[in-house]
Motif scaffolding. Structure first.
Motif, PDB file in Angstrom:
ATOM      1  N   SER A 194     -14.689 -10.333   5.863  1.00  0.00           N
ATOM      2  CA  SER A 194     -13.689  -9.270   5.708  1.00  0.00           C
ATOM      3  C   SER A 194     -12.245  -9.733   5.826  1.00  0.00           C
ATOM      4  O   SER A 194     -11.326  -8.954   5.570  1.00  0.00           O
ATOM      5  CB  SER A 194     -13.941  -8.166   6.725  1.00  0.00           C
ATOM      6  OG  SER A 194     -15.080  -7.443   6.337  1.00  0.00           O
TER       7      SER A 194
ATOM      8  N   TYR B 213     -27.639  -9.851   9.796  1.00  0.00           N
ATOM      9  CA  TYR B 213     -28.024  -9.073   8.609  1.00  0.00           C
ATOM     10  C   TYR B 213     -27.661  -9.795   7.309  1.00  0.00           C
ATOM     11  O   TYR B 213     -28.081  -9.393   6.245  1.00  0.00           O
ATOM     12  CB  TYR B 213     -27.433  -7.657   8.676  1.00  0.00           C
ATOM     13  CG  TYR B 213     -25.930  -7.561   8.488  1.00  0.00           C
ATOM     14  CD1 TYR B 213     -25.055  -7.847   9.521  1.00  0.00           C
ATOM     15  CD2 TYR B 213     -25.394  -7.177   7.264  1.00  0.00           C
ATOM     16  CE1 TYR B 213     -23.690  -7.745   9.355  1.00  0.00           C
ATOM     17  CE2 TYR B 213     -24.011  -7.079   7.082  1.00  0.00           C
ATOM     18  CZ  TYR B 213     -23.169  -7.359   8.130  1.00  0.00           C
ATOM     19  OH  TYR B 213     -21.806  -7.266   7.955  1.00  0.00           O
ATOM     20  N   ILE B 214     -26.860 -10.864   7.412  1.00  0.00           N
ATOM     21  CA  ILE B 214     -26.589 -11.712   6.236  1.00  0.00           C
ATOM     22  C   ILE B 214     -27.196 -13.082   6.562  1.00  0.00           C
ATOM     23  O   ILE B 214     -26.583 -13.883   7.274  1.00  0.00           O
ATOM     24  CB  ILE B 214     -25.072 -11.810   5.953  1.00  0.00           C
ATOM     25  CG1 ILE B 214     -24.471 -10.406   5.781  1.00  0.00           C
ATOM     26  CG2 ILE B 214     -24.800 -12.660   4.707  1.00  0.00           C
ATOM     27  CD1 ILE B 214     -22.952 -10.356   5.721  1.00  0.00           C
TER      28      ILE B 214
ATOM     29  N   ASN C 215     -15.449  -1.269   4.975  1.00  0.00           N
ATOM     30  CA  ASN C 215     -16.085  -1.637   3.702  1.00  0.00           C
ATOM     31  C   ASN C 215     -15.778  -0.637   2.587  1.00  0.00           C
ATOM     32  O   ASN C 215     -15.475  -1.038   1.451  1.00  0.00           O
ATOM     33  CB  ASN C 215     -17.594  -1.769   3.882  1.00  0.00           C
ATOM     34  CG  ASN C 215     -17.955  -2.942   4.770  1.00  0.00           C
ATOM     35  OD1 ASN C 215     -17.081  -3.551   5.397  1.00  0.00           O
ATOM     36  ND2 ASN C 215     -19.233  -3.269   4.846  1.00  0.00           N
TER      37      ASN C 215
END
Ligand code: GLN
Length: 303
Positions: free
Chosen positions: A63, A26-27, A113
């Motif tokens: 993260s 997704y990135i 997140n």
């Protein structure tokens, strides 16, 4: 302890797992990283470094940077941080929206997140260029080489971060975001796009193994803060795989969807591993196995 031999054995034993699972598609720039990468570093509290594979290659730490954010926020705000964010494992995906609705805009913990957005909001309220403050902290803690952002990753996060936008606006609607959501999101996308190698991450995390002293011997956190950051890493650092990590690895750890995982053995070492393909829960598959093998072979874990 013969860490060099242990790392060689681990690299050999995890080989069949490297490339299994999926990269964080997704990135888009993360999906283009070669799937065959594997690197690992053990850095002892005395500053001895043992490395294997692609340990010197920089990757998107994602993260993992949330640990630096939390440490900074604790330094700036002390226990007041916990009025705005919880410290319980979420048991759900790192980008889940549902829990935030049910729990009235208080994120379960600072490593999902939503929690990281609140932490950044706190930092930005103290310091308008808050993400630079995080980078300064990283440079301070790790010292050896200048660390920066990957502009392509930051741009991709900005372009595809619809879920994170939803989370930020949700937080704002519950009154748990002081700053403009777009400002906090910009900071968040930059934070996720910091690029470092396993060796650099291990140096920057040294303070969590030494009770607060950086790789250059400077105090960057108190013992009390270190105890707490490690506790939150153990319970929340790998999202809804935290129980499995405690069981299999037995160390506080923090992962990122770039495939990096860093684990801390207080008083002994920091271990960092990188391999881009992930489990369903978003943690490096080969990385998790490598850390499990490390604590098995060294017979060192917090348990
Ligand atoms: N940039 C990623 C996101 O916001 C970070 C998630 C992660 O590393 N777990 O989705």
């Amino acid at each position: 302890m013969d860490y060099a031999r242990i790392l060689r054995e681990i690299a050999e034993e995890v080989r069949p797992l490297v490339g299994q699972g999926r990269a964080a598609e997704y990135i888009p720039p993360l999906a283009r990283v070669p799937r065959d990468r594997f690197g690992m570093v053990v850095r002892t509290v005395d500053g001895e470094v043992f490395a294997v594979g692609d340990a010197g290659e920089r990757f998107s730490i994602q993260s993992i940077a949330k640990v630096f954010g939390l440490t900074l926020a604790m330094r700036l705000e002390g226990d007041a941080v916990w009025k705005r964010v919880g410290r319980e494992p979420s048991g759900s995906a790192f980008n889940s929206l549902v829990q935030l609705e049910v729990e009235h805009g208080i994120p379960r913990n600072p490593f999902i997140n939503a929690g990281a957005l609140v932490v950044l909001d706190l930092i930005l309220s103290h310091q308008p260029d808050g993400v630079d403050l995080v980078l300064d902290f990283v440079r301070h803690a790790g010292a050896e080489s200048p660390v920066g952002y990957d502009a392509a990753v930051a741009a991709a996060e900005r372009a595809t971060g619809h879920r994170n936008r939803a989370l930020a606006h949700f937080l704002k609607s519950f009154g748990n975001l002081g700053n403009d959501p777009d400002r906090v999101l910009d900071a968040y996308f930059l934070l996720c796009s910091i690029s470092m190698s396993c060796a650099e991450i291990a140096a920057a995390f040294q303070y969590l193994a030494t009770g607060g002293l950086s790789a250059t011997g400077e105090r960057v956190a108190t013992e009390r803060q270190v105890k707490r950051v490690n506790a939150v890493m153990l319970t929340c650092g790998v999202y809804d795989e935290a129980g499995d990590y405690a069981y299999r690895v037995g160390l506080p750890a923090k992962s990122g969807v770039g495939g990096g995982v860093v684990a801390v053995m207080p008083g002994r070492f920091v271990a960092t591993v990188w391999s881009p393909c992930l489990s369903e829960k978003g943690n490096s598959l080969a990385g998790t196995m490598a850390l499990e093998l490390l604590t098995t072979k060294t017979a060192l874990s917090i348990f």
